[in-house]
Motif scaffolding. Sequence first.
Motif, PDB file in Angstrom:
ATOM      1  N   ILE A 140       0.869  -1.189   0.000  1.00 45.89           N
ATOM      2  CA  ILE A 140       0.000   0.000   0.000  1.00 45.89           C
ATOM      3  C   ILE A 140       0.903   1.236   0.000  1.00 45.89           C
ATOM      4  O   ILE A 140       1.669   1.441   0.941  1.00 45.89           O
ATOM      5  N   GLU A 141       0.792   2.041  -1.072  1.00 48.91           N
ATOM      6  CA  GLU A 141       1.664   3.227  -1.140  1.00 48.91           C
ATOM      7  C   GLU A 141       1.034   4.445  -0.457  1.00 48.91           C
ATOM      8  O   GLU A 141       1.721   5.277   0.116  1.00 48.91           O
ATOM      9  N   ASN A 142      -0.291   4.545  -0.588  1.00 49.51           N
ATOM     10  CA  ASN A 142      -0.974   5.737  -0.070  1.00 49.51           C
ATOM     11  C   ASN A 142      -2.064   5.380   0.929  1.00 49.51           C
ATOM     12  O   ASN A 142      -2.843   4.459   0.683  1.00 49.51           O
ATOM     13  N   VAL A 143      -2.109   6.147   2.000  1.00 54.69           N
ATOM     14  CA  VAL A 143      -3.213   6.006   2.955  1.00 54.69           C
ATOM     15  C   VAL A 143      -3.960   7.335   2.949  1.00 54.69           C
ATOM     16  O   VAL A 143      -3.397   8.373   3.300  1.00 54.69           O
ATOM     17  N   ASN A 144      -5.220   7.281   2.503  1.00 52.87           N
ATOM     18  CA  ASN A 144      -6.029   8.499   2.428  1.00 52.87           C
ATOM     19  C   ASN A 144      -7.079   8.434   3.533  1.00 52.87           C
ATOM     20  O   ASN A 144      -7.922   7.545   3.539  1.00 52.87           O
ATOM     21  N   VAL A 145      -6.980   9.376   4.474  1.00 49.70           N
ATOM     22  CA  VAL A 145      -7.868   9.318   5.646  1.00 49.70           C
ATOM     23  C   VAL A 145      -9.080  10.238   5.513  1.00 49.70           C
ATOM     24  O   VAL A 145      -9.808  10.473   6.477  1.00 49.70           O
ATOM     25  N   GLY A 146      -9.325  10.775   4.301  1.00 46.65           N
ATOM     26  CA  GLY A 146     -10.541  11.553   4.053  1.00 46.65           C
ATOM     27  C   GLY A 146     -10.494  12.939   4.653  1.00 46.65           C
ATOM     28  O   GLY A 146      -9.428  13.498   4.924  1.00 46.65           O
ATOM     29  N   GLY A 147     -11.697  13.478   4.879  1.00 46.39           N
ATOM     30  CA  GLY A 147     -11.799  14.836   5.443  1.00 46.39           C
ATOM     31  C   GLY A 147     -12.598  14.776   6.721  1.00 46.39           C
ATOM     32  O   GLY A 147     -12.487  13.815   7.472  1.00 46.39           O
ATOM     33  N   GLY A 148     -13.401  15.808   6.949  1.00 48.08           N
ATOM     34  CA  GLY A 148     -14.334  15.750   8.071  1.00 48.08           C
ATOM     35  C   GLY A 148     -14.074  16.708   9.204  1.00 48.08           C
ATOM     36  O   GLY A 148     -14.913  16.842  10.099  1.00 48.08           O
ATOM     37  N   LEU A 149     -12.924  17.398   9.207  1.00 49.00           N
ATOM     38  CA  LEU A 149     -12.629  18.299  10.326  1.00 49.00           C
ATOM     39  C   LEU A 149     -13.690  19.405  10.399  1.00 49.00           C
ATOM     40  O   LEU A 149     -13.970  20.074   9.402  1.00 49.00           O
ATOM     41  N   GLY A 150     -14.256  19.593  11.588  1.00 45.21           N
ATOM     42  CA  GLY A 150     -15.350  20.552  11.752  1.00 45.21           C
ATOM     43  C   GLY A 150     -14.881  21.977  11.980  1.00 45.21           C
ATOM     44  O   GLY A 150     -13.692  22.234  12.226  1.00 45.21           O
ATOM     45  N   VAL A 151     -15.828  22.902  11.906  1.00 40.68           N
ATOM     46  CA  VAL A 151     -15.529  24.316  12.168  1.00 40.68           C
ATOM     47  C   VAL A 151     -16.465  24.813  13.273  1.00 40.68           C
ATOM     48  O   VAL A 151     -17.440  24.153  13.614  1.00 40.68           O
ATOM     49  N   ASP A 152     -16.168  26.012  13.804  1.00 33.78           N
ATOM     50  CA  ASP A 152     -16.965  26.581  14.891  1.00 33.78           C
ATOM     51  C   ASP A 152     -18.040  27.500  14.302  1.00 33.78           C
ATOM     52  O   ASP A 152     -17.777  28.657  13.994  1.00 33.78           O
ATOM     53  N   ARG A 197       4.043   2.471   7.060  1.00 34.50           N
ATOM     54  CA  ARG A 197       5.096   1.587   6.577  1.00 34.50           C
ATOM     55  C   ARG A 197       6.081   2.465   5.791  1.00 34.50           C
ATOM     56  O   ARG A 197       5.709   3.533   5.294  1.00 34.50           O
ATOM     57  N   PRO A 198       7.331   2.016   5.646  1.00 36.27           N
ATOM     58  CA  PRO A 198       8.333   2.860   4.965  1.00 36.27           C
ATOM     59  C   PRO A 198       7.839   3.320   3.590  1.00 36.27           C
ATOM     60  O   PRO A 198       7.266   2.535   2.837  1.00 36.27           O
ATOM     61  N   GLY A 199       8.026   4.596   3.324  1.00 38.24           N
ATOM     62  CA  GLY A 199       7.700   5.150   2.005  1.00 38.24           C
ATOM     63  C   GLY A 199       6.224   5.481   1.809  1.00 38.24           C
ATOM     64  O   GLY A 199       5.846   6.019   0.772  1.00 38.24           O
ATOM     65  N   GLN A 200       5.394   5.198   2.793  1.00 39.70           N
ATOM     66  CA  GLN A 200       3.955   5.468   2.605  1.00 39.70           C
ATOM     67  C   GLN A 200       3.646   6.959   2.697  1.00 39.70           C
ATOM     68  O   GLN A 200       4.221   7.666   3.528  1.00 39.70           O
ATOM     69  N   GLN A 201       2.709   7.404   1.852  1.00 37.78           N
ATOM     70  CA  GLN A 201       2.268   8.795   1.896  1.00 37.78           C
ATOM     71  C   GLN A 201       0.893   8.866   2.539  1.00 37.78           C
ATOM     72  O   GLN A 201       0.058   7.990   2.308  1.00 37.78           O
ATOM     73  N   VAL A 202       0.662   9.950   3.295  1.00 35.33           N
ATOM     74  CA  VAL A 202      -0.657  10.130   3.909  1.00 35.33           C
ATOM     75  C   VAL A 202      -1.373  11.275   3.189  1.00 35.33           C
ATOM     76  O   VAL A 202      -0.792  12.336   2.962  1.00 35.33           O
ATOM     77  N   HIS A 203      -2.637  11.026   2.841  1.00 36.61           N
ATOM     78  CA  HIS A 203      -3.439  12.028   2.130  1.00 36.61           C
ATOM     79  C   HIS A 203      -4.683  12.383   2.940  1.00 36.61           C
ATOM     80  O   HIS A 203      -5.240  11.532   3.627  1.00 36.61           O
TER      81      HIS A 203
END
Length: 401
Positions: free
Chosen positions: A230-242, A268-274
């Motif tokens: 797995i090269e990329n881990v994409n954790v989506g969005g969702g951060l809220g605002v006030d 893992r080595p070399g993985q990118q987070v999106h």
Amino acid sequence: MMDYSRTESQNMFPEALLHTFQKYPTPFYYYDLAVLRETLQRIKTESGKHGFYVHYALKANANEEVLASVREFGLGADCVSGNEVKRAVECGFASEQIVFAGVGKNDAEINYALGKNISCFNCESLQELEVINGLAATAGKTAQIALRINPNVNANTHKYITTGLEENKFGINLWELEEVVGRLKELKNLYLTGLHFHIGSQITDLSSFKSLCLRVNEIQGWFVSRKIKIENVNVGGGLGVDYHAPDTNRFPDFAAYFDLFKEFLELRPGQQVHFELGRAVVAQCGSLISKVLYIKKGVKTNFVILDAGMTELIRPALYQSYHKIENVSREDLTAKVPLPAPCKYDVVGPICESSDCFGKAVTLPETFRGDLIAIRSAGAYGEVMASEYNLRDKVKAVYSK
Ligand code: LLP
């Protein structure tokens, strides 16, 4: 847990803005591009500390002026329709910065995105993988894909904007993974680059993101044990605002947000987070500006009837969302407290639906026909969700310089 419950007593729109607003026919969206740029700068600084990649979710606001700023700060584009992919391409996002998600991509949309060589299709079902594989084969291409996995993590937000529970239509369920991965080996025109997750929107309790990280770690372990890279881990969005304090708490705590992923995600080595942020990027830079048409007597409170309604901003009607409402014409813009004798009003629109209400028993200075009203924090999921119900005119946009 971020405390987003207090309401500001103070109106902080600069006085000069009232004169700007008076120049345009109402209703319109007003975007403060300086606020947008400062938000983008903070995102860039805080995500950059960890080498994270941030894509902007066009679904929140796809206006060209907004996209131009987003692109300037180097964010990628997260799209959920062929037309959003097209808008991203037209606004100058490079194909390797564009990802295409969505539970129901049609063939024409897939073919268009294949033709533009976008960087990734986030795929949500086995059948979708088979369809993309077939279309890619016909086009003589290999499509880069990520598996959108439903992590069954609660986002603790409104049920309409919760996406990461098994009961939601989104993503591939954990119990389907074995079958999907087995079949993937036979789909020769697909190249698996990553995993994708998104648990929901307007998330203010950061512990939900910690739960996501822990689940992603387990899922990654599952792939590692099967020797799948797995090269990329994409954790989506969702951060809220006030929504309660758009002036005193204008920027989400991006440092805490990105730091949390740095701390809890096991890479893992070399993985990118999106990431795919929408609301947190654009909500606070936009306000819906409207004029008071009538003041009408009610049983408990009087009604302020605006020339904007649920056709311009549907969030209160659809999700019972709170937006701060200000009378820009009557507030003493320099005072620390509202003018004496504030009144309570139900602030409503002109649409023939009882749900066409922006707020009940809202405290405002005494309000009159012709006053300008600002509905704040409307930059995300405002203009993009506008409709022409009742044959209303399409709402316009005005930008700060
Ligand atoms: N990625 C995916 C796969 C999504 O479905 C969404 C939003 C995002 C990213 C961006 O999420 P954000 O950072 O904006 O929370 N109309 C609703 C919000 C719907 C969100 C849909 N998906 C509202 O007005 O609250």
